[in-house]
Enzyme design. Structure first.
Site, PDB file in Angstrom:
ATOM      1  N   SER A 148       0.850  -1.193   0.000  1.00 56.72           N
ATOM      2  CA  SER A 148       0.000   0.000   0.000  1.00 56.72           C
ATOM      3  C   SER A 148       0.883   1.239   0.000  1.00 56.72           C
ATOM      4  CB  SER A 148      -0.893   0.020   1.242  1.00 56.72           C
ATOM      5  OG  SER A 148      -1.540   1.285   1.395  1.00 56.72           O
ATOM      6  N   TYR A 162      -1.439  -0.923  10.277  1.00 60.90           N
ATOM      7  CA  TYR A 162      -1.600  -1.136   8.843  1.00 60.90           C
ATOM      8  C   TYR A 162      -0.419  -0.552   8.067  1.00 60.90           C
ATOM      9  CZ  TYR A 162      -3.689  -1.094   4.173  1.00 60.90           C
ATOM     10  OH  TYR A 162      -3.922  -1.283   2.833  1.00 60.90           O
TER      11      TYR A 162
END
Length: 256
Positions: A148, A162
């Site tokens: 990401s 995350y």
């Protein structure tokens, strides 16, 4: 130069394949002649996606819970029972947790790290025999890890585990690629920006405002991520090893 981007006839596994980016990649594979296995935790949604994609080609659903080692082992055992050779593994299954740093719980840290990082390593490890069996010197098998942009730049959200997990995925991709490419398993990654998914639902409510701040002036679409995955799994990318392709419409380039 013919068929450099062909993936027809390959066998692929897409984790987190029932929705979002995983389903987009799975659709791209199925439409281009790949026998595609998709897996996720929620059986109803998984089967629904498999049924939809089966109208376009060959798609098989296998339920799993990759957040635990028992779940990783059970899924790997089932895959190795079904296929002695696997050409493509897309490690896409992931979770997110958000909370202010003062309140961030250990459970939220561990849940995200276990699924986003640990499962990638151990599922890849378990499926290595089938990946090595499929790989050849001039046509290696592929692992593509979904990272990401949050692992590259400040997310401006309180998703601490995350962003840390996705930075770990980028380094894990480099490390594994260097070690495994000599055995005809090529590994790269994709770091998506904003695509429609459950994880980005809160941002999608303000899609136009967010899009206006991107150089591309839009969020990601199916063709963007499916096309990138197909490239990384075709002969065209044989010499690309250990890299993570940033797929974000210019978000990272535009970060100040």
């Amino acid at each position: 130069m013919n068929n450099f981007f062909s993936v027809a006839g390959k066998i692929a596994v897409v984790t987190g394949g029932s929705s979002g980016i995983g389903a987009m990649i799975a659709r791209g594979f199925v439409e281009n002649g790949v026998k595609t296995y998709i897996t996720s935790r929620k059986l109803e949604q998984l089967q629904h996606t498999a049924d939809e994609l089966s109208a376009l080609g060959e798609c098989i659903a296998i339920q799993s819970d990759l957040s635990t080692m028992a779940g990783v082992d059970a899924f790997a055992d089932e895959m190795l029972k079904r296929e002695s050779k696997i050409d493509i593994l897309i490690n896409n299954a992931g979770a997110v947790w958000g909370a202010p740093i003062e309140d961030f719980p250990e459970s939220g840290w561990d849940k995200v790290m276990d699924l986003n990082v640990k499962s990638i390593f151990f599922l890849s490890k378990r499926l290595l025999p089938a990946l090595r069996e499929a790989g050849e010197t001039d046509e290696p098998s592929r692992i593509v890890n979904i990272a990401s942009v949050n692992g590259i730049t400040h997310p401006h959200m309180n998703n601490y585990s995350y962003s840390a997990s996705k930075a770990a995925v980028i380094q894990l991709t480099r490390h594994m690629a260097a070690d495994l490419r000599p055995s005809n398993v090529n590994i790269n990654g994709i770091a998506p920006g904003f695509f429609p998914s459950k994880m980005t639902k809160h941002v999608m409510e303000h899609e136009q405002k967010f899009s206006n701040n991107l150089p591309a002036r839009r969020i990601g679409e199916l063709a963007d991520v499916a096309g990138t995955a197909i490239y990384l799994c075709s002969r065209a990318s044989n010499y690309v090893c250990g890299h993570t392709v940033v797929l974000d419409g210019g978000q990272v380039a535009n970060a100040g």
